[in-house]
Design an enzyme around this catalytic site. Structure first.
Site, PDB file in Angstrom:
ATOM      1  N   LYS A 229       0.827  -1.213   0.000  1.00 14.11           N
ATOM      2  CA  LYS A 229       0.000   0.000   0.000  1.00 14.11           C
ATOM      3  C   LYS A 229       0.862   1.265   0.000  1.00 14.11           C
ATOM      4  O   LYS A 229       0.588   2.194  -0.745  1.00 14.11           O
ATOM      5  CB  LYS A 229      -0.931   0.042   1.231  1.00 14.11           C
TER       6      LYS A 229
ATOM      7  N   ARG B 223     -10.403   1.167   8.142  1.00 17.11           N
ATOM      8  CA  ARG B 223     -10.104  -0.254   8.317  1.00 17.11           C
ATOM      9  C   ARG B 223     -11.094  -0.948   9.244  1.00 17.11           C
ATOM     10  O   ARG B 223     -10.826  -2.061   9.716  1.00 17.11           O
ATOM     11  CB  ARG B 223      -8.655  -0.518   8.685  1.00 17.11           C
TER      12      ARG B 223
ATOM     13  N   ARG C  50      11.081  -6.625   6.356  1.00 10.25           N
ATOM     14  CA  ARG C  50      10.975  -5.200   6.015  1.00 10.25           C
ATOM     15  C   ARG C  50      11.779  -4.327   6.978  1.00 10.25           C
ATOM     16  O   ARG C  50      11.775  -4.520   8.180  1.00 10.25           O
ATOM     17  CB  ARG C  50       9.507  -4.784   6.067  1.00 10.25           C
TER      18      ARG C  50
ATOM     19  N   ARG D 230      10.436  -1.702  12.086  1.00 13.46           N
ATOM     20  CA  ARG D 230       9.292  -1.140  12.805  1.00 13.46           C
ATOM     21  C   ARG D 230       8.973  -1.983  14.028  1.00 13.46           C
ATOM     22  O   ARG D 230       9.073  -3.205  13.965  1.00 13.46           O
ATOM     23  CB  ARG D 230       8.069  -1.106  11.869  1.00 13.46           C
TER      24      ARG D 230
ATOM     25  N   ARG E  33      -1.777  -8.093  13.802  1.00 12.32           N
ATOM     26  CA  ARG E  33      -2.248  -7.172  12.754  1.00 12.32           C
ATOM     27  C   ARG E  33      -2.980  -7.919  11.655  1.00 12.32           C
ATOM     28  O   ARG E  33      -4.017  -7.473  11.168  1.00 12.32           O
ATOM     29  CB  ARG E  33      -1.055  -6.409  12.168  1.00 12.32           C
TER      30      ARG E  33
HETATM   31  P1  ADP Z   1      -0.034  -1.669   8.844  1.00 13.98           P
HETATM   32  O1  ADP Z   1      -1.204  -1.559   7.915  1.00 13.98           O
HETATM   33  O2  ADP Z   1       1.135  -2.337   8.216  1.00 13.98           O
HETATM   34  O3  ADP Z   1      -0.372  -2.212  10.194  1.00 13.98           O
HETATM   35  P2  ADP Z   1      -0.092   1.212   9.226  1.00 13.98           P
HETATM   36  O4  ADP Z   1       1.064   2.116   9.095  1.00 13.98           O
HETATM   37  O5  ADP Z   1      -1.240   1.418   8.292  1.00 13.98           O
HETATM   38  O6  ADP Z   1       0.546  -0.219   9.087  1.00 13.98           O
HETATM   39  O7  ADP Z   1      -0.660   1.268  10.717  1.00 13.98           O
HETATM   40  C1  ADP Z   1       0.178   1.077  11.836  1.00 13.98           C
HETATM   41  C2  ADP Z   1      -0.669   1.007  13.093  1.00 13.98           C
HETATM   42  O8  ADP Z   1      -1.378   2.247  13.293  1.00 13.98           O
HETATM   43  C3  ADP Z   1      -1.775  -0.051  13.113  1.00 13.98           C
HETATM   44  O9  ADP Z   1      -1.328  -1.319  13.504  1.00 13.98           O
HETATM   45  C4  ADP Z   1      -2.769   0.545  14.131  1.00 13.98           C
HETATM   46  O10 ADP Z   1      -2.311   0.374  15.447  1.00 13.98           O
HETATM   47  C5  ADP Z   1      -2.684   2.030  13.815  1.00 13.98           C
HETATM   48  N1  ADP Z   1      -3.671   2.440  12.782  1.00 13.98           N
HETATM   49  C6  ADP Z   1      -3.395   2.948  11.558  1.00 13.98           C
HETATM   50  N2  ADP Z   1      -4.518   3.225  10.878  1.00 13.98           N
HETATM   51  C7  ADP Z   1      -5.544   2.891  11.701  1.00 13.98           C
HETATM   52  C8  ADP Z   1      -6.957   2.922  11.564  1.00 13.98           C
HETATM   53  N3  ADP Z   1      -7.542   3.357  10.453  1.00 13.98           N
HETATM   54  N4  ADP Z   1      -7.705   2.482  12.618  1.00 13.98           N
HETATM   55  C9  ADP Z   1      -7.138   2.043  13.746  1.00 13.98           C
HETATM   56  N5  ADP Z   1      -5.817   1.974  13.929  1.00 13.98           N
HETATM   57  C10 ADP Z   1      -5.013   2.386  12.928  1.00 13.98           C
END
Ligand code: ADP
Length: 219
Positions: free
Chosen positions: A17, A92, A129, A161, A172
Site C-alpha cells: 500500500k 479499516r 521489512r 518497525r 495485525r
Molecule cells: P499496517 O497496515 O502495516 O499495520 P499502518 O502504518 O497502516 O501499518 O498502521 C500502523 C498502526 O497504526 C496499526 O497497527 C494501528 O495500530 C494504527 N492504525 C493505523 N490506521 C488505523 C486505523 N484506520 N484504525 C485504527 N488503527 C489504525
C-alpha cells in the site's frame, strides 16, 4: 465544485500500500493520507495523542474509531486535500467506512483499490521489512541500507518497525481479517471496488491500477 479524486488503497499489511500510494499520489497530484504515518509521527513527537496510542501501535492493535475518524476529518480540512486524497490504512473498520461516507457526502470515494496478496507472502515481506525513520523508504533486511542502518535516499536511520516482529504481525493480520476484510463487500456492493494482484512487480501493479482509474474516467 469540481469533483475530488478520493481513492482508498486497501490490502493486508505488507501488500504494498505504501509503495503504490507514493506513486499514485505523485501521478494524480493528491496528498497521501496514511493514518499509520500520522499516528507514528505523533508517537515520535511525544504528543498527547502519541502517548495515548504508543502501546497500541507497538502491540499491533487498532486505535479507536473515534480517534482516527477525528484525525482524518481534520486532515480533510487542509488546503491540499481539496483536490482529493489517497487514503492508506483508513478506513479499516466498517465503523470508519461509515464515518467516512458521512464526512465526504456526495463527493465521496471514487475507487477502492484492493491489493491482493497471499498471507504467506505478506508475512515474509513484513518480517524482512526495514524502513527509514525519516522518509519512510522501505528496504529488505538484505539491502545494504538495512545492513548499514543508513537510508540512501535521505541519510536517515533505517530500522525495523516495532510492529514488524512475529507477535505483532500475527495480531495485525488477524485484525485485518476480522475488521478490515468486511470492507471488501462494503465497497464491492457500492460498485467501487477493484482488486489488483499485488504479487507482481510494483510497476506492473501501478499500471493495472492506472488502467482502471483511466477506464472509469476518474483521471
Ligand atoms: P499496517 O497496515 O502495516 O499495520 P499502518 O502504518 O497502516 O501499518 O498502521 C500502523 C498502526 O497504526 C496499526 O497497527 C494501528 O495500530 C494504527 N492504525 C493505523 N490506521 C488505523 C486505523 N484506520 N484504525 C485504527 N488503527 C489504525
Amino acid at each position: 465544485m469540481t469533483s475530488r479524486l478520493n481513492l482508498i488503497v486497501l490490502g493486508k499489511q505488507g501488500a504494498g500500500k505504501g509503495t503504490q500510494s507514493a506513486v499514485l499520489c505523485e501521478k494524480y497530484a493528491i496528498p497521501h493520507v496514511s493514518t499509520g504515518d500520522i499516528l507514528r509521527n505523533a508517537v515520535k513527537a511525544g504528543s498527547e495523542l502519541g502517548k495515548k496510542v504508543a502501546s497500541i501501535l507497538e502491540a499491533g492493535d487498532l486505535v479507536s474509531d473515534d480517534i482516527v475518524n477525528q484525525l482524518v476529518e481534520e486532515r480533510f480540512k487542509e488546503a491540499d486535500a481539496q483536490r482529493g486524497v489517497l487514503l492508506d490504512g483508513f478506513p479499516r473498520t466498517i465503523g470508519q467506512a461509515e464515518a467516512l461516507e458521512a464526512m465526504l457526502g456526495d463527493d465521496g470515494i471514487k475507487l477502492c483499490i484492493n491489493l491482493d496478496v497471499p498471507i504467506e507472502l505478506v508475512t515474509q515481506r513484513l518480517s524482512s521489512r526495514r524502513v527509514c525513520q525519516e522518509c519512510g523508504t522501505t528496504y529488505r533486511d538484505s539491502d545494504v541500507e538495512a545492513i548499514s542502518g543508513t537510508c540512501s535516499n535521505c541519510g536517515g536511520d533505517v530500522i525495523q518497525r516495532t510492529d514488524d516482529y512475529p507477535e505483532a504481525i500475527r495480531t495485525r493480520l488477524m485484525n485485518y481479517e476480522r475488521d478490515t476484510e468486511p470492507l471488501l463487500s462494503f465497497y464491492g456492493s457500492r460498485g467501487l471496488l477493484v482488486s489488483v494482484n499485488g504479487d507482481q512487480s510494483p510497476a506492473d501493479v501501478t499500471d493495472e491500477i492506472m488502467k482502471v482509474v483511466h477506464e472509469r474516467g476518474l483521471a
